[in-house]
Design a protein around this motif. Structure first.
Motif, mmCIF file in Angstrom:
data_model
loop_
_atom_site.group_PDB
_atom_site.id
_atom_site.type_symbol
_atom_site.label_atom_id
_atom_site.label_comp_id
_atom_site.label_asym_id
_atom_site.label_seq_id
_atom_site.Cartn_x
_atom_site.Cartn_y
_atom_site.Cartn_z
ATOM 1 N N UNK B 29 0.845 -1.198 0.000
ATOM 2 C CA UNK B 29 0.000 0.000 0.000
ATOM 3 C C UNK B 29 0.879 1.246 0.000
ATOM 4 N N UNK B 40 -2.140 8.430 0.397
ATOM 5 C CA UNK B 40 -2.962 7.276 0.004
ATOM 6 C C UNK B 40 -3.188 6.304 1.152
ATOM 7 N N UNK B 43 -5.396 7.741 3.894
ATOM 8 C CA UNK B 43 -6.776 7.818 3.405
ATOM 9 C C UNK B 43 -7.441 6.451 3.426
ATOM 10 N N UNK B 44 -6.679 5.505 2.949
ATOM 11 C CA UNK B 44 -7.231 4.147 2.900
ATOM 12 C C UNK B 44 -7.559 3.643 4.294
ATOM 13 N N UNK B 47 -10.602 5.305 5.594
ATOM 14 C CA UNK B 47 -11.786 4.674 4.996
ATOM 15 C C UNK B 47 -12.073 3.346 5.676
ATOM 16 N N UNK B 48 -10.996 2.632 5.910
ATOM 17 C CA UNK B 48 -11.156 1.326 6.552
ATOM 18 C C UNK B 48 -11.854 1.464 7.897
ATOM 19 N N UNK B 51 -15.451 2.515 7.519
ATOM 20 C CA UNK B 51 -16.195 1.360 7.006
ATOM 21 C C UNK B 51 -16.399 0.310 8.088
ATOM 22 N N UNK B 79 -16.993 -9.190 4.742
ATOM 23 C CA UNK B 79 -16.690 -7.827 4.287
ATOM 24 C C UNK B 79 -15.569 -7.222 5.132
ATOM 25 N N UNK B 80 -15.759 -7.401 6.412
ATOM 26 C CA UNK B 80 -14.802 -6.822 7.349
ATOM 27 C C UNK B 80 -13.423 -7.438 7.123
ATOM 28 N N UNK B 82 -12.351 -8.875 4.448
ATOM 29 C CA UNK B 82 -11.848 -8.493 3.133
ATOM 30 C C UNK B 82 -11.125 -7.154 3.205
ATOM 31 N N UNK B 83 -11.748 -6.190 3.891
ATOM 32 C CA UNK B 83 -11.098 -4.886 3.958
ATOM 33 C C UNK B 83 -9.870 -4.922 4.860
ATOM 34 N N UNK B 85 -7.880 -7.437 5.119
ATOM 35 C CA UNK B 85 -6.834 -8.011 4.279
ATOM 36 C C UNK B 85 -6.236 -6.936 3.375
ATOM 37 N N UNK B 86 -7.118 -6.091 2.863
ATOM 38 C CA UNK B 86 -6.652 -5.079 1.921
ATOM 39 C C UNK B 86 -5.650 -4.109 2.534
ATOM 40 N N UNK B 87 -5.840 -3.767 3.790
ATOM 41 C CA UNK B 87 -4.871 -2.855 4.387
ATOM 42 C C UNK B 87 -3.747 -3.628 5.080
#
Lengths: 980, 150
Positions: B29, B40, B43-44, B47-48, B51, B79-80, B82-83, B85-87
């Motif tokens: 990231x 970035x 911000x991400x 958002x996390x 969310x 969902x939780x 998944x996000x 994992x993304x961060x």
């Protein structure tokens, strides 16, 4: 009967077999069924053998009975006959008396005459002990009669009551007969019974009855058996009446009584009669005979025989002695008990034993089958468990390796970071070593992971377009450093017939080649390593042509193992040559055969068999001296298998080894519409145009090496000629019609005679026809070329270091020839850079309900220069992707609420399809849809779990590929390059 | 001063990685950060958290209701996760995985217990990241970018 049984048995056994096969599937049922059948079988045969026993016994008994009956009847008949003979004679005597005693007056017979006559005719009546005649005397005549005879009539009954012995028998002591109506005193008697003279027969109970019956019937009458007076033996008295006149047959009994004159009686000694008779017959001992008077049925009187009561087998024959009132029977019995029916016993026992044996055999068979089946199931179970354990092991390995990779990445990353910090030389060295070790570890883990993946069957090959030549160049450059270091010549030759582009898994192909070459590199200290790629058809077609690669004629001049022997075992070759090329050419499949030939130490013969076994090395010392885990070849073998090829090798110790494998790829040149991506893969293409039309002269005396050089230069587009000697060069240049732009001299030739080389350079310098050709030296290693460069200082040729690679060759030539390098990307380019090129300015839609993921994905794609639009639901995506639109691609999350990625894709595809249809049918104008008549936006699934099922489903619903989340540059590039 | 900051920031990031709060995804990231997109990562992450607050609330509600709708719970948690994992929030992700396993087994008690863990990890990560970003802002530059590239 036996035959019938046998049929039954065989039928049964057939049935059993039949049933068995029918039931073999359900073991439990069969087992219970078998048990019942066995019991039924044993019981059935027991019953059968019992029945046989009874039947045979019955037969024996029956036969015995028959024998007894016939013997008995025979005896009875004879007895009867003899009796009748005697009786007839007595009857004849009665006629004599009536004739000579009563018919004559005075009587012609007196006691003495009678006695003498009877005595002398006794042989006629062998069974009578005596004969007597009693006369009928009325009471009125008694006195006169007594007077006439000189004795009184005596009574008989007292005598009967007190039987006396012969010796003290005194007739005088007998009482005179009491007064009666009539008397029947005996007047004549045979000498044997002379004591009965004067006795009144009517006074005896038995005799009286007899007499009365005889005179009224006019026939011979028998008394019941009684003890004879004198002999005390059992006897009967036969009485005949003597009449005054001849009577007709139909006179009444009263008239008979009136006409009676007297009575003739004969004493029959039955006992002696029967005894005599039996003595005459054979087999007297075998049976016992009893004779009974059965006039009174309830009290039969025994006349002969011992009175043994035996309820065994006996036969009764009736005797007819001519007296209708008296009935006699003869009872016969066997003396001995019936013998044991041995035949029946042995037969039935035998049958039973056979049946039991058969039953036992069945039982044993069934048990055995059951046991074997059980064993089999157990084995299956064990096998399953072993397989499961194996899979578990592989999975464990895979997991562990995977898990190790993550921290290792951390370690390596940190080492990277550490290297960027301020470090002194020693620290730098330590970190460098640590990083190198870490990288080695990661590559090892990757190998183990590969092995585990292959073993658990999870390894899947990709299908993507790649340039085989570029890959081999890559691999070559990987090993070039090492080969130069070692002084080993490295070369690649790819046949012209191999297509430019192939579709397959380049990574795995590269892995195989790298592995084989790595092995060769490890074990080769001098000579060469030579990789050749051909089509299989080519090799099959030109096996004879290939003989040029004989032991002398090799790349470096060192002898090699004959590579043709390495593919001797291949199935592709063992098939008939005529069918093979046909089947290949009919489709798009490209069947490659790749050989890696080295002049290393070779593999010892005893290790040949386990070369492809994982973790097996030639010996423990190998891993010490050369390192490695020994799974490389086994992985290669598996990979080759996945590419539907075969791998084989030939190795001669101290000479070298040649590994050959085949692999099947799809021809990548057949779909020109996807040619876009070739540009990225095929990096050597831009260079080729610059050398178009040039002519190069290769000076090399080794044809194989010359072929390799020619191959590489030809790839650049130049025309190549080969001469074998420096001396031939000048004549060629001057004599040739075309201009020779460059001369490439093999270092070996150059070094052979420095005089010639010097002369040659001089000549070349003085060459006056146009621009002199550039001179290049093809050198094996940097070191050696340097020393030579010093000696030939006059006209220093440019040195091109082998291994020859197209890109490197191009660069060298460009430098020397002054052709401008347009800055085409170098060989080992990062995918990130290409991604940038690929994605720059592309409009991409990302669909994900999770805005964090959305942001991250968008960020990643933006980094590569893409123009990203986000949508947070499938519905939005559909509305955005409704043609006409500007999107070049769409990344779609699979798992979304309301409408998931699959459904959204299906909808989009459906929509595109209908619009395409309308456009085709002219219902919609193409202009309204940006002049695109076939709408199909590439949709890539984004999933966190990259499992096969998801992949398949994504393809099914119309997606074009998938990328895993989070994005990985390599994968992203691979997927995107297929569409953009 | 700048270098000092950078050093501290690096140290902090390494400790976060070492302790398993974050994984290489976070580094990736940071790599995405550049001139066009300076904040970035922050911000991400913001958002996390925005969310996830909503998602956690949803899960809390779902856990409170009776009977528990495990399917809905699973969807929310997916969902939780998944996000997360993304961060690159590994620890949170691990708890999420555990939670989903309990969900699958319909184990309400396990779910509740794990959810407590999820929230705890979530909160502690939040604090740590806030500190990290604060440090990064103090440095004045987007130090993460450098760190990521090295």
């Amino acid at each position: 009967m036996w035959l019938k049984w046998w049929e039954k048995i065989s039928e049964n056994s057939w049935k059993i077999q039949h049933h068995y096969f029918q039931y073999i599937g359900s073991k439990r049922v069969a087992k219970a069924w078998w048990r019942k059948l066995l019991i039924a079988w044993v019981l059935g045969w027991t019953v059968v053998s019992l029945w046989i026993f009874c039947y045979m016994r019955l037969q024996v008994t029956e036969k015995r009975k028959e024998t007894l009956a016939s013997m008995c009847d025979e005896r009875a008949r004879m007895l009867q006959d003899q009796f009748n003979v005697s009786m007839n004679h007595i009857q004849a005597m009665s006629i004599m008396i009536s004739t000579f005693h009563h018919g004559k007056n005075p009587s012609a017979i007196d006691q003495r005459t009678f006695a003498r006559y009877t005595e002398r005719t006794a042989f006629e009546r062998p069974i009578t002990s005596g004969v007597a005649y009693a006369v009928r005397v009325l009471h009125s005549e008694r006195e006169q009669f007594e007077k006439q005879q000189g004795w009184t009539i005596k009574r008989m009954d007292t005598l009967e009551q007190n039987p006396v012995h012969e010796d003290d028998y005194a007739p005088e002591a007998l009482e005179p007969s009491p007064i009666r109506e009539e008397y029947a005193p005996v007047i004549f008697a045979q000498d044997t019974i002379s004591h009965v003279v004067s006795l009144d027969v009517l006074s005896g109970k038995e005799d009286r009855e007899n007499v009365l019956r005889a005179r009224s019937s006019g026939k011979g009458v028998l008394t019941a058996p009684f003890r004879l007076v004198k002999t005390n033996r059992l006897g009967v008295i036969l009485t005949f009446a003597v009449y005054k006149t001849d009577l007709s047959s139909n006179v009444t009994p009263k008239e008979r009584i009136q006409a009676t004159d007297g009575y003739l009686g004969g004493v029959f000694d039955i006992e002696s009669l029967v005894e005599k008779l039996l003595q005459q017959l054979a087999s007297k001992q075998t049976i016992l005979v009893n004779v009974y008077d059965t006039t009174d049925h309830s009290h039969p009187i025994s006349m002969y025989g011992s009175n043994v009561s035996d309820d065994g087998l006996q036969h009764v024959s009736t005797l007819n002695f001519g007296d209708p009132i008296r009935k006699h029977e003869m009872h016969c019995r066997f003396k001995q008990k019936p013998p044991w029916p041995w035949l029946a016993i042995t037969t039935s026992v035998g049958i039973l034993v056979i049946a039991l044996l058969v039953g036992y055999i069945f039982h044993a068979t069934v048990n055995r089958i059951a046991k074997v089946e059980d064993d089999y199931h157990q084995m299956m179970e064990l096998k399953k468990r072993a397989e499961a354990a194996d899979v578990a092991k592989s999975q464990f390995l895979a997991t562990v390796s995977h898990e190790i990779r993550t921290p290792m990445n951390g370690v390596l990353g940190m080492l990277d970071m550490l290297m960027d910090t301020v470090l002194d030389v020693t620290q730098q060295d330590y970190v460098g070593t640590a990083q190198a070790s870490g990288k080695a570890l990661v590559s090892l883990i990757n190998e183990v992971l590969d092995q585990a993946k292959i073993q658990s069957g999870r390894l899947e090959l990709e299908a993507m377009r790649f340039d085989l030549r570029a890959i081999l160049d890559d691999v070559l450059s990987l090993f070039s450093g090492k080969s130069q270091e070692k002084g080993v010549e490295l070369a690649v030759y790819i046949s012209d017939q191999v297509p430019e582009m192939l579709i397959g898994d380049p990574g795995r192909f590269r892995q195989i080649i790298t592995n084989l070459m790595g092995n060769s590199m490890k074990f080769t200290e001098k000579g060469h390593i030579f990789v050749t790629v051909h089509l299989v058809e080519e090799v099959i077609g030109s096996i004879d042509v290939e003989t040029e690669s004989s032991s002398k004629n090799t790349l470096s001049g060192f002898p090699v193992a004959d590579r043709r022997r390495s593919w001797e075992g291949f199935k592709t070759f063992s098939r008939e040559g005529s069918t093979c090329p046909l089947s290949l050419s009919s489709s798009d499949l490209i069947n490659l055969i790749v050989s890696v030939e080295d002049t290393g130490v070779g593999i010892p013969l005893e290790a040949h068999s386990r070369v492809f076994t994982p973790f097996m090395q030639v010996g423990p010392s190998i891993s010490r001296t050369h390192g490695g885990t020994g799974i490389g070849l086994s992985i290669s073998k598996c990979l080759v298998g996945l590419m539907s090829g075969e791998i084989g090798f030939v190795s001669i110790p101290k000479i070298g080894s040649t590994f050959t494998f085949t692999a099947v790829f799809t021809n990548g040149c057949s779909n020109p519409n996807e040619y876009k991506s070739q540009q990225i893969d095929n990096k050597s293409n831009p260079a080729s145009s610059e050398f178009q039309g040039m002519t190069a002269l290769v000076v090399d005396h080794r044809p194989v090496r010359a072929k390799v050089s020619r191959y590489h230069i030809q790839r650049l587009g130049a025309h190549v000629e080969v001469v074998s000697d420096l001396n031939q060069v000048l004549p060629y240049i001057s004599g040739g019609k075309t201009v020779t732009n460059m001369i490439l001299v093999e270092q070996e030739i150059w070094d052979r005679d420095s005089g010639i080389s010097a002369l040659f350079t001089n000549n070349l310098k003085n060459f006056d026809r146009g621009i002199p050709p550039k001179l290049f030296l093809l050198a094996n290693s940097i070191g050696s070329s340097r020393t030579n460069a010093a000696t030939s200082s006059v006209y220093t040729p440019l040195i091109i270091t082998k291994p020859l690679r197209t890109s490197m060759l191009a660069a060298s030539l460009q430098r020397a020839m002054g052709v401008e390098n347009k800055g085409n990307p170098r060989n080992g380019e990062l995918p990130g850079l290409s991604l940038c090129n690929l994605l720059l300015g592309r409009k991409i839609l990302i669909v994900d309900d999770n805005n964090v993921n959305l942001k991250v994905a968008a960020g990643a794609l933006k980094k590569y220069g893409a123009d990203v639009v986000c949508a947070d639901s499938g519905k939005k995506a559909i509305s955005l992707l409704k043609p006409p639109h500007q999107f070049d691609a769409c990344f779609m999350d699979v798992q979304m609420p309301e409408m998931d990625g699959f459904e959204a894709t299906r909808n989009i595809r459906c929509m595109e399809h209908s619009i395409n249809n309308w456009i085709q049918h002219g219902e919609l104008s193409v202009e309204a849809y940006a002049n695109i008549s076939n709408w199909h936006v590439p949709i890539l699934a984004m999933t966190a779990d990259v499992i096969q099922a998801t992949h398949e489903e994504s393809l099914k619903c119309g997606m074009d590929g998938y990328v895993s989340k989070p994005f990985e540059a390599q994968q992203l590039y691979r997927e995107v390059s297929r569409f953009l | 001063m700048d270098k000092n900051h950078l050093q501290r920031q690096l140290e902090m990031k390494r400790s976060l990685l070492d302790q398993g709060y974050l994984d290489e995804q976070f580094i990736q990231l940071e790599e995405l950060e550049d001139g066009d997109n300076p904040n970035f990562v922050e911000e991400t992450v913001t958002t996390f958290y925005a969310n996830s607050a909503r998602l956690l609330q949803n899960i809390e509600q779902a856990l409170g209701s009776r009977p528990i709708d495990f399917t809905a719970l699973d969807n929310c948690m997916h969902q939780f996760k998944s996000s997360s994992t993304s961060i690159g929030a590994t620890r949170v992700k691990k708890e999420c995985t555990l939670f989903m396993e309990y969900c699958e087994a319909a184990n309400a008690e396990g779910c509740i217990r794990t959810f407590r863990q999820v929230k705890q990890e979530h909160a502690s990560l939040k604090t740590k990241l806030e500190n990290y970003f604060k440090l990064a802002r103090q440095g004045g530059t987007s130090a993460g970018g450098h760190a990521g590239r090295s």
